[in-house]
Design a protein around this motif. Structure first.
Motif, PDB file in Angstrom:
ATOM      1  N   VAL A  91      39.161  32.109  28.969  1.00 25.67           N
ATOM      2  CA  VAL A  91      39.539  31.255  30.358  1.00 25.67           C
ATOM      3  C   VAL A  91      38.486  31.568  31.290  1.00 25.67           C
ATOM      4  O   VAL A  91      37.930  30.381  31.708  1.00 25.67           O
ATOM      5  N   VAL A  92      38.169  32.636  31.467  1.00 18.42           N
ATOM      6  CA  VAL A  92      36.810  32.859  32.377  1.00 18.42           C
ATOM      7  C   VAL A  92      35.551  32.209  31.864  1.00 18.42           C
ATOM      8  O   VAL A  92      34.983  31.553  32.757  1.00 18.42           O
ATOM      9  N   ALA A  93      35.140  32.296  30.676  1.00 19.78           N
ATOM     10  CA  ALA A  93      34.099  31.818  30.334  1.00 19.78           C
ATOM     11  C   ALA A  93      34.138  30.194  30.461  1.00 19.78           C
ATOM     12  O   ALA A  93      33.009  29.685  30.772  1.00 19.78           O
ATOM     13  N   ALA A  94      35.168  29.495  30.062  1.00 18.29           N
ATOM     14  CA  ALA A  94      35.278  28.335  30.277  1.00 18.29           C
ATOM     15  C   ALA A  94      35.719  27.569  31.615  1.00 18.29           C
ATOM     16  O   ALA A  94      35.444  26.571  32.030  1.00 18.29           O
ATOM     17  N   ILE A 148      56.073  37.990  28.754  1.00 21.78           N
ATOM     18  CA  ILE A 148      55.026  38.683  29.383  1.00 21.78           C
ATOM     19  C   ILE A 148      54.315  37.680  30.253  1.00 21.78           C
ATOM     20  O   ILE A 148      54.212  36.709  30.070  1.00 21.78           O
ATOM     21  N   ALA A 149      53.799  38.245  31.382  1.00 22.07           N
ATOM     22  CA  ALA A 149      53.073  37.534  32.575  1.00 22.07           C
ATOM     23  C   ALA A 149      52.205  38.490  32.975  1.00 22.07           C
ATOM     24  O   ALA A 149      52.513  39.806  33.398  1.00 22.07           O
ATOM     25  N   ILE A 150      50.666  38.034  33.261  1.00 16.93           N
ATOM     26  CA  ILE A 150      49.907  39.133  33.510  1.00 16.93           C
ATOM     27  C   ILE A 150      48.598  38.196  34.439  1.00 16.93           C
ATOM     28  O   ILE A 150      48.395  36.974  34.283  1.00 16.93           O
ATOM     29  N   LEU A 151      48.229  39.085  35.462  1.00 14.25           N
ATOM     30  CA  LEU A 151      47.316  38.946  36.582  1.00 14.25           C
ATOM     31  C   LEU A 151      46.080  39.357  36.070  1.00 14.25           C
ATOM     32  O   LEU A 151      46.130  40.699  36.127  1.00 14.25           O
ATOM     33  N   SER A 152      45.098  38.957  35.055  1.00 16.68           N
ATOM     34  CA  SER A 152      43.846  40.019  34.966  1.00 16.68           C
ATOM     35  C   SER A 152      42.685  39.637  35.521  1.00 16.68           C
ATOM     36  O   SER A 152      42.532  38.272  36.075  1.00 16.68           O
ATOM     37  N   LEU A 153      41.849  40.498  35.810  1.00 18.14           N
ATOM     38  CA  LEU A 153      40.499  40.419  36.514  1.00 18.14           C
ATOM     39  C   LEU A 153      39.516  40.817  35.365  1.00 18.14           C
ATOM     40  O   LEU A 153      39.798  41.983  34.729  1.00 18.14           O
ATOM     41  N   ILE A 154      38.467  40.131  35.290  1.00 14.60           N
ATOM     42  CA  ILE A 154      37.305  40.331  34.206  1.00 14.60           C
ATOM     43  C   ILE A 154      36.162  40.988  34.866  1.00 14.60           C
ATOM     44  O   ILE A 154      35.474  39.875  35.603  1.00 14.60           O
ATOM     45  N   ASP A 155      35.719  41.945  34.277  1.00 11.87           N
ATOM     46  CA  ASP A 155      34.422  42.452  35.066  1.00 11.87           C
ATOM     47  C   ASP A 155      33.451  42.501  33.975  1.00 11.87           C
ATOM     48  O   ASP A 155      33.653  41.754  32.948  1.00 11.87           O
ATOM     49  N   LYS A 156      32.375  43.103  33.947  1.00 16.98           N
ATOM     50  CA  LYS A 156      31.516  43.080  32.942  1.00 16.98           C
ATOM     51  C   LYS A 156      31.955  43.331  31.569  1.00 16.98           C
ATOM     52  O   LYS A 156      31.586  42.646  30.637  1.00 16.98           O
ATOM     53  N   ASP A 157      32.705  44.388  31.462  1.00 17.69           N
ATOM     54  CA  ASP A 157      33.210  44.982  30.038  1.00 17.69           C
ATOM     55  C   ASP A 157      34.508  45.134  29.868  1.00 17.69           C
ATOM     56  O   ASP A 157      35.016  45.237  28.628  1.00 17.69           O
ATOM     57  N   THR A 158      35.296  44.854  30.968  1.00 21.94           N
ATOM     58  CA  THR A 158      36.732  45.362  30.676  1.00 21.94           C
ATOM     59  C   THR A 158      37.604  44.287  31.413  1.00 21.94           C
ATOM     60  O   THR A 158      37.198  43.580  32.325  1.00 21.94           O
ATOM     61  N   GLN A 159      38.588  43.981  30.884  1.00 20.79           N
ATOM     62  CA  GLN A 159      39.977  43.166  31.324  1.00 20.79           C
ATOM     63  C   GLN A 159      40.782  44.262  32.190  1.00 20.79           C
ATOM     64  O   GLN A 159      41.423  44.837  31.542  1.00 20.79           O
ATOM     65  N   ILE A 166      37.231  34.661  38.315  1.00 19.90           N
ATOM     66  CA  ILE A 166      37.163  35.971  38.065  1.00 19.90           C
ATOM     67  C   ILE A 166      38.206  36.770  37.384  1.00 19.90           C
ATOM     68  O   ILE A 166      38.170  37.851  37.127  1.00 19.90           O
ATOM     69  N   GLY A 167      39.088  35.859  36.937  1.00 23.59           N
ATOM     70  CA  GLY A 167      40.248  36.216  36.316  1.00 23.59           C
ATOM     71  C   GLY A 167      41.298  35.336  35.832  1.00 23.59           C
ATOM     72  O   GLY A 167      40.796  33.944  35.865  1.00 23.59           O
ATOM     73  N   SER A 168      42.517  35.543  35.328  1.00 28.19           N
ATOM     74  CA  SER A 168      43.484  34.570  34.699  1.00 28.19           C
ATOM     75  C   SER A 168      44.690  34.884  35.033  1.00 28.19           C
ATOM     76  O   SER A 168      45.213  36.469  35.239  1.00 28.19           O
TER      77      SER A 168
END
Length: 781
Positions: free
Chosen positions: A697-700, A658-669, A742-744
């Motif tokens: 990852v985004v928080a750190a 599995i490989a993912i490009l995720s973007l994190i907004d206020k409540d959702t991945q 903004i994402g991972s």
């Protein structure tokens, strides 16, 4: 400071002298009263042997008839055996003259070769004999008459022959010469038989009188002792009879096959003499071996006879006796040998035969009578020291360095937790108590603690090879174990730290993060250490004679400073925790109060499992509002660029499912691009932010690698991770044009795996390329 020496009182000295005098009196009475005591002991021995058979028969025919029937059976068997043996002896006597020629040939075979060292030695002795007053080697007298006879022999003169007549012996002298030697043993045998009959008839009455005589109010203990002794002696005698009869049958059959005459005679002879320990079997073997030398014209028959006895002894001693005897005697081997020498000296050959049964009875008395407990220590085959005592005395020996050998031997049949709870911690407790009593000085206690510390370090390096750790955990506990950080705090002394190290060693094998504070820290320093470690569970270690009040004081301090932390208190080597102590510790804030390393280990793991089930959501960074605005301004959520090409490439390069490009907004991945996700999850297009790993990852705002999500306390209880079976995660942050995370760009696997520095650097480069693509897309807008 000099260790105080205990002072012995005059009463102790008098008791010691009284004991020595009593032992001397008993030994003297046994020696001088052997003529009276020997028949009684033999009768008691036969009574032990025949009692089980009499007990079974008396159910059907009554006690008197059962005793008489058993006695008549024994007499009949003895008379029949005697008749057969007499015929065999007579037959052997008639055949012996036929073997003279074979004997002469064997003697000639032993003639020494001429010219050898032994031949010269023989010639020297012959020359010395010629110089003696009697040159022919006969015993002569040195009187004048003897010298005249010698001179007459040398001069060749005739020696007058003188006929000396002896007076006729009287009938009384003939009776003393022939009948008296036979009457004595027959009288002893008759006395033994009579005593045996009365003992069998009155055995219940004798038992009651013995209980009344030596019980002195301890009827249960005396009864147990007598039953134990009777069972052991009866079993031993019966099994010895079985072994000896089997041995005799083997001797008779083997000698018959070899061709030695009168094989039945020698088999019976071997059966009887084998009741005499140590020397009896070889005395029985000597006669048929000598007879085989006389019978056989060559040496093959004696060699076969010797081989037969050697094989039978090996089989009997190493197979039959261990199998049939088992633990019937309960006496050590060295005690049996010493007892055989002692009783042989007192009572002669009869004492040698009776040494084992008498020693068994004495050992049983020591096992059941407190005043005679020293006899059980001296004679019993039980371990003289408990495992903890053995460990303690090895630790006290300066320069012994055999603790590791003891540990390896114990761990072959026990678990590591058993080793700690049954050996090391009791040794620590004993050392601490001896120190408080003044028996051990500072150097000795330091030596013990240093030796245990070195042993723990050595075990830490060799645990996978010698310890059985997983077997010490119940399945329902080990299956629920989750990761947890634990900090162990010694209550006061070095022994508390060593006990904590034992617990830490067990928990580290289960992938826990465990740290231990030094014991010399103050309470405030221990609090600061806990703040730095930030553990989930605080475990306070208390090892006797450290008082639980020390743990109560620390528990109050820790609870006030860390109200949400779990606190466990391990009271090592305490058989039970008093209700008042447990109540005080609970009021001080303890969540768990446990006894022993094993119980504390399992309790901490259960507590860890509960902590792991508490999901830890992804943290929210302080500038999250600006970060979300940066995500919206970047246009990454709206861009039509297909990043699936990147995720597909990552799955091939890193061989990850599995490989993912995720973007994190206020409540959702949001899954901007993905390869390998389950169809249902991929169709959803995202997941809640609080359960996402990418949110961490985004928080750190840094690269995150988790080789086993199930062992990380942040994700072991994560429902999203557990539902999809994710075990491995590696993610690099993706940045907006103004530098916000903004994402991972991440890799996920359903199995734990390692991640090298090269792989990490490569994934970071791909994340940087994705960030550049997002910046170019933003510039184009």
């Amino acid at each position: 400071m000099e260790t105080p020496r205990p002072k012995s009182s005059s009463q102790d000295a008098i008791n010691g002298l009284w004991t020595i005098g009593l032992c001397s009196f008993v030994i003297a009475a046994l020696y001088f009263g052997r003529d009276i005591l020997t028949p009684i002991a033999l009768a008691a021995l036969l009574t032990f042997l025949l009692s089980p058979l009499v007990t079974r028969l008396q159910r059907y025919v009554g006690r008197i008839c059962a005793v008489l029937l058993v006695v008549f059976m024994m007499l009949g068997l003895t008379i029949g055996s005697g008749w057969v043996l007499t015929r065999q002896i007579v037959d052997l006597g008639t055949k012996l003259p036929d073997y003279k020629e074979n004997i002469r040939m064997k003697i000639k075979a032993f003639q020494l070769p001429s010219g050898g060292a032994f031949s010269k030695l023989s010639e020297t002795f012959d020359d010395l004999k010629k110089d003696l007053p009697i040159g022919n080697g006969e015993i002569g007298d040195k009187t004048d008459e003897g010298i005249r006879k010698l001179e007459s022999q040398e001069s060749g003169e005739a020696i007058p022959v003188e006929v000396v007549s002896t007076p006729d012996a009287s009938p009384l002298e003939l009776f003393k010469l022939i009948v008296a030697p036979v009457v004595g043993p027959l009288g002893t045998a008759a006395l033994v038989l009579l005593l045996m009959v009365f003992m069998l008839l009155q055995r219940d009455d004798l038992r009651n009188r013995i209980i009344r005589l030596i019980g002195q109010g301890r009827i249960s203990a005396t009864t147990s002792a007598m039953d134990d002794a009777a069972a052991r002696v009866s079993r031993y005698l019966f099994m010895q009879l079985v072994v000896n009869v089997t041995y005799g049958m083997g001797v008779a059959l083997g000698l018959w096959i070899i061709g030695v005459p009168n094989a039945i005679l020698w088999g019976t002879f071997a059966t009887v003499l084998r009741f005499v320990p140590y020397v009896g079997p070889w005395i029985a073997a000597a006669f048929p071996i000598i007879l085989s030398i006389a019978v056989s014209p060559d040496w093959w028959m004696p060699v076969k006879a010797i081989g037969l006895f050697v094989v039978l002894e090996l089989v009997s001693n190493n197979v039959m006796e261990p199998w049939l005897y088992g633990s019937s005697t309960g006496v050590s081997s060295i005690a049996l040998i010493v007892a055989a020498v002692f009783w042989t000296y007192l009572w002669g050959p009869v004492g040698l035969v009776m040494a084992t049964p008498i020693t068994v009875c004495i050992a049983v008395m020591g096992r059941h009578i407190p005043q005679l407990a020293f006899l059980n220590v001296i004679l019993s085959d039980e371990d003289a020291l408990t495992p903890a005592e053995d460990c303690y005395h090895r630790l006290l020996r300066a320069g012994g360095d055999d603790e590791l050998e003891l540990a390896e031997s114990y761990l072959k049949t026990h678990t590591l937790t058993d080793f700690y709870d049954s050996m090391l911690i009791p040794a620590l407790v004993a050392a601490g108590k001896d120190q408080n009593r003044g028996v051990l000085d500072r150097d000795q206690i330091s030596q013990v603690e240093h030796a245990i510390g070195e042993l723990l370090e050595e075990l830490d390096d060799r645990l996978p090879g010698i310890a059985k750790i997983p077997e010490s955990l119940p399945d329902h506990v080990s299956s629920l174990v989750g990761p947890c950080r634990i900090h162990c705090v010694p209550a006061k002394a070095e022994r508390d730290r060593l006990s904590a190290e034992m617990l830490a060693q067990l928990l580290r094998v289960q992938k826990f993060e465990v740290t231990v504070s030094p014991p010399q820290l103050t309470a405030s320093e221990k609090l600061e250490r806990i703040r730095q470690e930030d553990p989930d569970v605080i475990c306070i270690s208390v090892t006797e004679p450290t008082s639980p009040s020390q743990a109560r004081y620390l528990c109050m301090k820790f609870r006030a400073a860390f109200p949400k932390r779990k606190i466990a208190i391990g009271l090592w080597d305490m058989a039970s925790v008093p209700a008042e102590t447990e109540k005080a510790l609970r009021e001080a804030g303890a969540d768990l109060i446990m006894k022993g390393v094993a119980d504390t280990q399992i309790a901490v793991m259960r507590l860890s499992s509960a902590i792991s089930r508490e999901m830890q959501p992804a943290p929210i960074p302080p500038d999250d509002e600006k970060r979300v605005q940066a995500l919206e301004l970047s246009g990454a959520m709206k861009t039509q660029d297909d990043f699936t090409v990147v995720t597909d490439k990552l799955t091939r390069i890193f061989e990850a499912p599995i490989a993912i490009l995720s973007l994190i907004d206020k409540d959702t991945q949001h899954f901007k691009a993905q390869s390998g996700l389950p169809d249902e999850l991929g169709a959803e297009g995202g997941s809640p932010r609080e359960t996402s790993v990418c949110g961490h990852v985004v928080a750190a705002d840094e690269f995150v690698v988790i080789e086993d999500l199930a062992r990380d306390r942040r994700f072991a209880g994560n429902t999203f991770v557990k539902k999809n079976g994710f075990r491995f995660y590696a993610g690099a942050p993706v940045h907006s044009p103004d530098g916000h995370a903004i994402g991972s760009l991440c890799l996920i696997d359903t199995h734990p795996r390692d991640f090298t520095q090269r792989e990490r650097k490569l994934l970071e480069e791909y994340a940087a390329e994705v960030s550049d693509d997002i910046r170019r897309a933003t510039d184009a807008i």
